[in-house]
Design an enzyme around this catalytic site. Structure first.
Site: not given
Lengths: 624, 563, 161
Positions: B282, B299, B319, B354, B357, B362, B499
């Protein structure tokens, strides 16, 4: 725009001449209290009458008068608020009290057109009549330095301030003295901050002066939040330029370009008058770039408070100006190093700045000659409570409480006996009979566990319950605690809880000791001054009136019968006719009985509201 | 050489650049109690627990007082003990005292200090309102009854993360920490980073737990449980399970999960390898077209939410790659599409965001999420403890087939700068080990909040920025907007340090965080495969499972909801 | 409630302070001057224009006593509870007002939005204690009887404030 010393001197000469030509001046007090009492109506009435009678009159100095007119002006606060609305006639110095619109015509005829006194409107005390303001005991014993112009000049006129030698100190400093020399005079004067702590002003200034920062700020603390204190309000409303002059002098000494005045929201009139004063000073070139044509560039903004007592604390105040929650921060760093916008900042209160022009003009030695060695100068106090003459006073430091209460204050109201005076508001302590002859100054008060604070003096008589007073102050502090540090947030809450249960008759043995224990931790560990001093009123009332606490806790009695929940209400069977009116008026259903025989009150149900007492036509419902 | 000293309890302690008395006293081996002091946050000075007595009997807050030569202080006097006890009693009087059922039982600072100072009675009634638990967020749970108003969360959310979802409300005894108008946190601008929970000394903000659901799946014979473990997890749990902090414990984690009933265990680093491939492609495309540069990494789910809520105008620059967890999740679900048993994918993450997420629309197919449950490292530790396994005695086990390979590039995703380093490895034409070293020492490593580097790509010199901590990201965005600076590629991780310092990890200090980062770089060294494109699993996936489905399974369009 | 926000009005206030987030207190004060309280809709609007979060604005609005998040009555009566007023029985004034209007410490505004009763820390008009203000106009030497007169006067329009 004044571009030089000569410009200012010429303007002063012109205004002086115009002021002198006003052969009679009518000064109508337009302080908050007198306005509330209708003084603006008096002004309108005077103006209307003057017009009707075709009297030549002027209201400002900016216009060239024709002939010798009379001057009519709204003055600032005279301080004798109890007697308002007040009207002063110059040059005779007559002071008329409690003036009504219908009195205006007589005043005009007698004292303005004529030159005698309307005796019925003067201040009377017993058989004495005081025609002149200066002879009234309330004023006679005072020493007015900061308040000298209050009530004497038009508060919205920079012209009158200049005509009364205003901005002469600034002129002297800018054209005859270096910043160091100005600082030196302030140092010699030993002026101590009038906001409470009594920190030497010169030391603060020199600490800021020393800093090598690009930006420095001069901040004026006008967040006079102590309940029962209104000295600063009066200065801001009545003589705003004096304070501005003090701030400009501070800027000259320290090298600051920007100043802020933080005014509490409860003082709309002060905000308005300061706004006018700043605008006038800018127009004349006394504020802004190149003041009086010199290199000094300094301007002032007004920051309105939004209702938080804690913003009187330095770092909370600067946080509030920056648009944050007014929560004090830990020190160090101190405000003189990292203050407003993290820059070195001089933070003084209104009265402190207002003292500076006279010091620069007359010299530090002159100031030092007033009052005691270590606390020189004068102090303004707001005298309130159960006293005959409430109002605003200014006395030399070191004046005793007795002189203030009995000579200036005219003694206790309704012949009651003096019990105590609360000094320094919620951060202070109480003084009792044994302190009546204590000369009031920073150090003496500190020694007896009180503080001068911002100068509120609330006089209390024998009918005042000191436990309730302690509860009142604790409730105030608790409500105003910012909530940041644990001891203040949680500790004051618990102290208030205990005090509330004591005045409600639910006090427990050991409560006084628990109060003392909490007080010790709060005083020692709280983050800011508000917290550190929060417990003082409780500690000092415990110290001097422990017996009252014990009576509430052990005997469930309020010795002054102030605490409602501790009232003991009963029906005297000998007087009761059994009409049942009391029972019908009782909101709690606590009264029962048979018609035509004596009724009784169930003390367990009684809420002590007293409705029965006022309902009974036979005075049979009694109180212990 | 003359040195400056402070006398601490009659012992001279040298001043060595400590910014406050607190650090100096702790250096001297005395654990001063604090609630509101965190070295990475501004000094607040509100709990008053760290006060010390000076030689005149005065009190000084050690957190805000700089050490000065000649100071004489005492840290344990009768007065101080009295004050500390009173402060604790005052805090406890307002506090829910059901310690045994509290999420923070055993980890609570208030509990610890109450025990240390022997608080055995509380003389004041708890008269405070009992506000409702706010469990609206998939990431954190807020219980105001347990809040001691130390402000750590507020400063974290505002100062470090620049989110400002929570702040102090009202004042005095009525003060609380709250969202605007007390709306549920899920409806606020919270990005789910969980850093508030990471600094909360009590149980007022905790990470939302999903262990019960995972146990149920593990115990259900009809369910196939597939687990993936994020890179940062392996270096995050040592300290809590009797191992050395920062050590790579992947093998033991695999073994423990297998004992607990997991059917297959994989390494999210494999997913990260896919991310490197896609993101590098990308990036090259955008460099060629010149559109939507700089490219921001995608990320970090907290960062994605930050962009969505605060800078939607930047979404085209982000991204389109799914995060490694989601890439791997969709691959795992695709792989098990025809499995007889129901497949549940559990992701073990160092991260609270997370959880959000995984629940995003999506990342669902026909209403079923690719990732069924996200467990934080803390939850994994709790499950291991609950299972009774002697963790230290476990033999390491290997990752399952068929996704048993990963590259070192995928492993270092767990630390700030790791994604960038992995992408640079992919872009570099020189595949020598010398080149690997030069990439590593080019400014991409280290725990600083902002790192900058340049890379030669063909004719072009690419400018790259690496930020961690959302305030740092915001500052960077503002500088780019003002035209002060320009970048081609920006890596953003919401948690300061990346992280390894995620809010799902056990709480540790700056030293512990550094060790975790070092642990991942050591793991990279141990990997025989260094570059993502060299991972055979990746190669075979592109040749097989992903054929024709790259876009569907590995990319996402975050702009959809904002259009 | 949301519809009350007039964006043009709010922009005018923001422009006056040059969109400076540091002026948030003054901005909120000016906003309150327009609406007599802070409507909820100003929070997201100012948040987006000033770059500070809604929670931060809410935090400031709830710290300072002068800000109100609820609509206020046509007549805002503030009873001074400073020391001087307190020792001259300001509590009785407050209680009289509340009982006349059916208000309490938690219910500050009448349902017809005519009156709001609050306390205020010292107004500095201690010479006139006990005092109150009606829409910032100071009235001194109050008594429970005068309270009745005041309310009647305000209702009938014979007293202007």
């Amino acid at each position: 725009m004044l571009k030089s010393r000569e410009d200012l001197q010429n303007l002063r000469a012109l205004y002086k001449e115009r002021l002198d030509r006003q052969k009679v001046k009518i000064l109508i007090c337009a302080g908050t209290a007198c306005v509330a009492n209708g003084s603006l109506k008096l002004y309108d009435t005077f103006m209307k009458l003057i017009q009707e009678k075709g009297i030549n009159c002027v209201v400002d100095l900016e216009h060239e008068p024709e002939g010798d007119p009379i001057g009519v002006k709204k003055s600032g606060c005279h301080g004798f608020c109890e007697m308002g609305p007040l009207v002063r006639i110059e040059p005779k110095g007559y002071l008329y009290v409690k003036v009504k619109p219908e009195d205006c015509e007589e005043i005009l005829e007698t004292s303005v057109v004529g030159d005698t006194c309307v005796e019925r409107l003067t201040y009377h005390k017993g058989d004495e009549t005081h025609k002149h303001q200066e002879s009234i005991p309330f004023y006679k014993m005072q020493k007015r330095v900061v308040l000298e112009h209050c009530g004497q000049i038009d508060a919205t006129s920079i012209g009158e301030y200049i005509a009364k030698d205003g901005y002469t100190a600034l002129e002297k400093a800018l054209f005859e003295m270096t910043p160091e020399e100005v600082l030196r005079e302030v140092e010699i004067s030993n002026l101590r901050g009038r906001g409470g702590g009594g920190f030497p002003t010169a030391r603060k200034w020199s600490q800021v002066k020393r800093q090598k920062a690009k930006e420095k700020y001069i901040v004026c603390n006008g967040d006079e939040g102590d309940p029962g204190a209104f000295m600063d309000r009066s200065v801001m409303e009545s003589d705003p330029h004096k304070m501005l002059e003090g701030m400009i002098l501070a800027a000259y000494v320290c090298g600051a370009k920007q100043g802020y005045i933080y005014v509490r929201a409860e003082y709309p009139l002060a905000v308005k008058r300061l706004g006018i004063a700043i605008e006038q000073a800018r127009e004349l070139g006394i504020l802004g770039d190149h003041i009086l044509g010199t290199d000094l560039c300094f301007d002032i903004k007004i920051s309105r408070g939004a209702g938080a007592f804690v913003c009187g604390e330095g770092s909370a105040l600067t946080a509030s100006i920056e648009g944050k929650r007014g929560m004090p921060r830990v020190k160090p760093p101190r405000t003189v190093e990292h203050g407003l916008y993290d820059s070195p900042t001089v933070l003084n209160n209104v009265e402190t700045y207002a003292n500076v022009p006279a010091i620069v003009l007359n010299g530090g030695q002159w100031f030092r000659s007033i009052g005691p060695e270590n606390s020189p100068g004068t102090k303004a106090f707001a005298l309130t409570g159960n006293i005959v003459n409430t109002g605003l006073i200014e006395v030399a430091m070191g004046t005793t409480l007795r002189e203030i209460i009995y000579d200036i204050g005219g003694g206790m109201r309704d012949g009651a006996e003096f019990k105590a005076v609360q000094i320094g508001g919620p951060s202070g302590g109480c003084l009792t009979k044994e302190h009546l002859d204590l000369p009031l100054d920073f150090d003496n008060l500190k020694k007896v566990g009180a503080m001068i604070g911002s100068g509120g003096l609330v006089v209390m008589d024998e009918h005042t319950c000191m436990v309730e007073v302690a509860r009142f102050f604790m409730s105030f502090t608790q409500n105003e605690s910012c909530g940041k540090c644990v001891p203040c947030r949680e500790g004051t809450k618990r102290m208030l809880e205990i005090l509330e249960r004591i005045v409600a008759g639910n006090g427990q043995p050991g409560d006084v000791e628990l109060l003392e224990e909490l007080a010790e931790t709060i005083s020692a560990t709280a983050l800011c001054g508000l917290g550190k001093s929060a417990a003082l009123p409780v500690l000092s009332t415990i110290k001097y009136f422990r017996d009252e606490y014990d009576a509430h806790i052990n005997d469930k009695v309020c010795p002054t019968k102030t605490c409602q929940k501790l009232r003991k209400i009963y029906i005297d069977p000998a007087l009761c006719k059994g009409c049942s009116k009391c029972a019908r008026n009782c909101p709690a259903g606590a009264i029962t009985g048979q018609i035509k025989s004596p009724f009784v009150i169930d003390s367990a149900k009684c809420v002590k509201c007293g409705a029965c007492v006022s309902a009974c036509a036979f005075h049979a419902v009694k109180e212990d | 050489m003359s040195r400056d000293f402070v006398m601490v309890d009659n012992i001279p302690v040298a001043i060595e650049g400590e910014k406050n008395l607190l650090s100096l006293i702790r250096k001297a081996g005395i654990e001063l109690p604090t609630f509101c002091y965190h070295s990475e946050l501004s000094v607040y000075g509100a709990c008053r627990m760290c006060m010390v007595e000076n030689k005149w009997g005065g009190m000084e807050a050690a957190c805000s007082t700089p050490p000065k030569a000649g100071m004489v202080i005492y840290t344990n006097t009768p007065k101080l003990r009295r004050y500390r006890k009173m402060i604790l009693e005052l805090l406890l009087s307002n506090h829910c005292r059901d310690c045994t059922t509290c999420e923070k039982n055993g980890e609570c600072k208030l509990q610890e200090l109450a025990e240390r100072f022997g608080i055995k009675r509380v003389r004041f009634q708890n008269t405070a309102d009992q506000p409702k638990l706010d469990d609206s967020s998939p990431c954190i749970v807020r219980d105001t009854n347990k809040c001691i108003l130390c402000g750590d969360c507020v400063r974290m959310c505002n100062e470090v993360q620049n989110v400002g979802a929570i702040d102090f409300m009202s004042r005095g005894a009525k003060m609380t920490v709250s969202t605007a108008f007390h709306i549920p946190i899920a409806e606020s601008n919270c990005v789910g980073c969980g850093q508030c929970a990471a600094v909360c000394p009590t149980g007022a903000i905790v990470v939302k737990k999903e262990t019960d659901q995972v146990w149920a799946a593990l115990n259900d014979k009809k369910t196939k449980v597939v687990v993936q473990i994020a890179p940062a997890v392996r270096v995050g749990l040592g300290g809590k399970l009797g191992q050395k902090a920062g050590d790579d414990l992947m093998g033991k984690i695999v073994a423990a999960l297998k004992r607990m009933g997991a059917d297959e265990v994989y390494d999210t680093a494999t997913g990260a390898d896919l991310t490197v491939m896609e993101e590098a492609n990308e990036f090259i495309e955008r460099l060629e077209s010149g559109e939507n540069l700089p490219l921001f990494t995608s990320c970090c789910p907290a960062w994605i939410q930050y962009v969505e809520k605060k800078h939607p105008e930047l979404l085209p620059n982000v991204s389109t790659c799914r995060s490694p967890m989601e890439m791997f999740g969709s691959v795992l679900k695709e792989e098990n599409k025809h499995s007889r048993r129901k497949t549940v994918v559990v992701a073990i993450m160092p991260c609270t965001a997370k959880k959000f997420e995984a629940a995003r629309e999506e990342f669902k197919e026909n209403g079923v999420p690719y990732i069924d449950y996200v467990l934080t490292t803390q939850e994994l530790i709790q499950m291991i403890k609950e299972s009774g396994i002697y963790f230290s005695e476990l033999e390491s086990e290997a990752i399952d087939m068929p996704f048993s390979d990963k590259s070192g590039a995928g492993v270092i995703f767990g630390v700030t700068g790791g994604v960038t380093e992995a992408v640079i490895r992919r872009l570099a034409e020189d595949k020598s080990s010398a080149e690997l070293r030069s990439i590593a020492f080019n400014g991409v490593r280290g725990m600083q909040g902002l790192k900058e580097t340049t890379v030669q790509y063909g004719e072009r010199e690419l400018k790259i920025a690496i930020v961690s901590g959302l305030k740092n990201a915001e500052d960077l965005i503002q500088r780019m907007k003002s035209g002060e600076t320009h970048y081609d590629f920006v890596e953003v991780m919401a948690c300061p340090g990346g992280c390894v310092c995620g809010a799902g990890q056990p709480i540790t200090d700056a030293e512990g965080k550094k060790k975790r980062g070092a642990g991942l770089y050591a793991a990279d060294k141990m990997c025989s495969i260094k570059r993502s494109e060299e991972n055979p699993v990746v190669m075979s996936l592109y040749g097989d499972l992903l054929k024709g489905k790259v876009h569907k399974l590995l990319h996402v369009d975050y702009q959809k909801g904002n259009r | 409630m949301e519809s009350v926000c007039d964006v043009i009005q709010l922009d005018k206030i923001l422009e006056k302070y040059q969109y400076d987030p540091g002026s948030i207190i003054a901005i909120l004060q000016d906003t309150q001057e327009v609406y007599h309280y802070l409507p909820r809709c100003v929070f997201p609007y100012y948040s987006s224009k000033l770059g500070i979060s809604e929670a931060q604005i809410f935090s400031i609005a709830t710290f300072y006593e002068n800000f109100s998040l609820e609509p206020k009555g046509k007549y805002v009566i503030k009873v001074c509870d400073g020391t001087a007023c307190h020792v001259r029985k300001s509590t009785a004034i407050l209680e009289q007002l509340r009982s006349e209007l059916g208000l309490s410490p938690s219910k500050k505004t009448t349902d017809d939005l005519l009156f709001t009763v609050e306390t205020v820390s010292c107004l500095g008009a201690c010479g006139l204690a006990p005092t109150l203000t009606v829409n910032d106009k100071v009235m001194g030497m109050m008594s429970p009887d005068k309270v009745k007169e005041l309310l009647t006067g305000l209702k009938e329009g014979t007293i202007d404030a």
